[in-house]
Structures are given as structure tokens and as C-alpha cells.
Design an enzyme around this catalytic site. Structure first.
Site, short mmCIF file in Angstrom:
data_model
loop_
_atom_site.label_atom_id
_atom_site.label_comp_id
_atom_site.label_asym_id
_atom_site.label_seq_id
_atom_site.Cartn_x
_atom_site.Cartn_y
_atom_site.Cartn_z
N ASP A 210 39.15 17.66 -16.70
CA ASP A 210 40.33 18.51 -16.54
C ASP A 210 41.53 17.75 -15.97
OD1 ASP A 210 41.57 21.04 -16.78
OD2 ASP A 210 41.27 21.45 -14.66
N SER A 234 45.58 25.67 -16.83
CA SER A 234 44.52 25.73 -17.82
C SER A 234 44.19 27.19 -18.13
CB SER A 234 43.25 25.03 -17.32
OG SER A 234 43.51 23.67 -17.04
N GLN A 284 40.56 22.16 -24.80
CA GLN A 284 41.19 22.98 -23.77
C GLN A 284 42.52 23.52 -24.29
OE1 GLN A 284 43.29 21.34 -20.11
NE2 GLN A 284 41.47 22.18 -19.13
#
Length: 292
Positions: A210, A234, A284
Site C-alpha cells: 500500500d 485507498s 487497488q
């Protein structure tokens, strides 16, 4: 082992407060919300503690619902969705202030033989030993941000993982438009010998995944946290773990952003061992907003 890694491993040692209920904390943070990679990693630890050791996580699908508050603990409630002959499914809900901030479904699978192929090819890039650590690169371009920017403190904090960028940093592309692009290649390694526990290596890969994916969207537009009038978060995160690996060996995280628009951006990544084996795939979507 550096202090940042010691702190991370401590954060991943969740407290069990009831059957299938775990509690985790966050590091002291003044700049941003709880880091999404931390919540995903802790949720995966919680799920893994309810699964037999011979079953290995092969995928996770997560949604970031609300910003996490670093000042209070996070409670992880694990639901035992299914225990089959070869697959196990768990659902985890992370709660703060009585509300869900994150949900994740994770699937575990016994190791069994099957057909094999790999279409993905690891990019031909410079070796990690020839590249400067992230901290050194960051110091060179920190001046792009104003002296009072709160991001200076966050970006200069010691990190638990040794990351070495092959491609430009977002701050470098912000300063020089010729460096813009929609691809990011980063070598990473946890620079200490870690236990052999396969779940720990998967959890640390989830944590690392991430850090740079949203940056890949920004890189395409010459935007950078703290230097551009941009905010983001996110939205969801999916990972597939293809075969065993070790994050205390160098791994290449090859990322690209195929699309952005409608205040969102999509990024995908592939993690390769140094020998070129594809071990993890990542996708993502993130919110990307230009502030007025």
C-alpha cells in the site's frame, strides 16, 4: 533490526480479547489517518490466527470504508465463513468508535500440485545494490515542499522496509515534468532475518503493497503529496499470493496505473522474487481529488 521494523512487528502482534476478536493499536501519528497497509496487515493477522497453519492465504479483497483514528485501538472481528476440505474463508471487520472502518475477505488453501505457467516477465531494471535508499532520495527533493508542510515530517520518518526506487519519486516528477510516467518499479526488503512463518511474510508484503500504488497514479500527472493541491485515500485493495516467498530477500514491486478519472485512479502491481518468479499480484483503486 531497525526500530521502525521492531515497532511494526509489535503492531502486528494483536491482542486476543475474545474468541475470534482481536485488538490492535497504531503508532503515534500527527499527520495522517491510520495507514491502510497497517489495517490490512493486522486484519490478515487476525484472520490467520483462526486458520490451521497448513492452510496458506492465497487471496484477499478489502474495502477501506472510513478513515482510521490512530489515537484509539482497532477491534478486528473475524467471521468463520467456511471451513472446507481444501479452502477456508474468513471475513474480517475492523471497528473503531462503534463503526466499521474496513472490511476484508481472505481465502486460505492447502498446498497441492497443479498445472503451472507464468506469463508475466519481471522488468529488466537496475540491481537494488546500485540504487540509493528511499530516505536518501527523499532528502534530495524535500525542498520542493514548503518548510511548513506537515508532509515533510511524515515523508522523512524512518520506515521498517528498505525501499529502493528504480523509477522517479513523485516529488521528482513534480519538479521535472519530463519524469512523469504511469509506471513505478521499487525494490524492497526487510533488512533482517525474519522467522520462517509464511503468514508473517505475506502480512509484511500486504503492508508494503500500500506504500506506492497510489503514488503510481500521481506520478502520471506530476502530482505529489505535500507539493500539489491533491488529497487521496485507498478505496479498495485486492491481492493474490501465488507461491511462497520471503520479504527478507529483495523483491521487485512493478506497478502501473492504466486509468484515472472521476476523482478515482486505478493501479495494479506485481511482486517478483529476485530470480524473476511472480509471487504476488495486486490491484487497488483510490480516491484522487484536486482541492480548491
Amino acid at each position: 533490526m531497525n526500530e521502525a521494523l521492531k515497532e511494526l512487528l509489535d503492531l502486528l502482534d494483536l491482542e486476543q480479547i475474545e474468541l475470534d476478536v482481536f485488538r490492535g493499536r497504531s503508532p503515534e501519528e500527527r499527520i495522517q489517518r491510520v495507514f491502510g497497509g497497517q489495517v490490512a496487515a493486522q486484519a490478515l493477522v487476525a484472520a490467520g490466527r483462526t486458520v490451521p497453519a497448513e492452510r496458506h492465504v492465497h487471496s484477499l479483497h478489502a474495502y477501506f470504508i472510513r478513515p482510521g483514528d490512530p489515537a484509539v485501538p482497532i477491534v478486528y472481528n473475524v467471521e468463520r465463513v467456511r471451513d472446507g476440505r481444501s479452502f477456508t474463508t474468513r471475513r474480517v471487520v475492523a471497528v473503531q468508535h462503534g463503526k466499521a472502518i474496513f472490511t476484508m475477505s481472505a481465502s486460505f488453501h492447502i498446498l497441492e500440485p497443479g498445472v503451472e505457467h507464468q506469463a508475466a516477465v519481471m522488468p529488466a531494471v537496475a540491481e537494488p545494490e546500485t540504487l540509493s535508499p528511499f530516505e536518501d532520495r527523499m532528502r534530495e527533493v524535500m525542498g520542493v515542499m514548503g518548510e511548513e508542510s506537515p508532509w515533510r515530517e511524515w515523508l522523512s520518518k524512518p520506515r521498517p522496509v528498505d525501499a529502493r526506487y528504480v523509477t522517479p519519486l513523485t516529488l521528482e516528477a513534480h519538479r521535472d515534468p519530463a519524469l512523469r510516467g504511469a509506471k513505478t518499479n521499487v525494490w524492497f526488503r526487510y533488512d533482517t532475518e525474519l522467522p520462517d512463518d509464511p503468514l508473517l511474510h505475506v502480512v509484511l508484503a500486504a503492508y508494503t503493497s500500500d506504500f506506492t500504488l497510489v503514488d503510481t497514479v500521481l506520478l502520471a500527472h506530476g502530482l505529489a503529496w505535500g507539493a500539489s493541491n491533491v488529497s487521496g485515500a485507498s478505496l479498495d485493495h485486492a491481492m493474490w499470493f501465488h507461491r511462497p516467498f520471503r520479504v527478507d530477500d529483495w523483491m521487485l514491486y512493478a506497478q502501473e496505473s492504466p486509468w484515472s478519472g472521476a476523482a478515482r485512479g486505478l493501479a495494479r502491481g506485481e511482486m517478483f522474487t529476485r530470480s524473476g518468479e511472480l509471487v504476488v499480484s495486486v490491484v487497488q483503486e483510490a480516491m484522487i481529488r484536486m482541492n480548491k
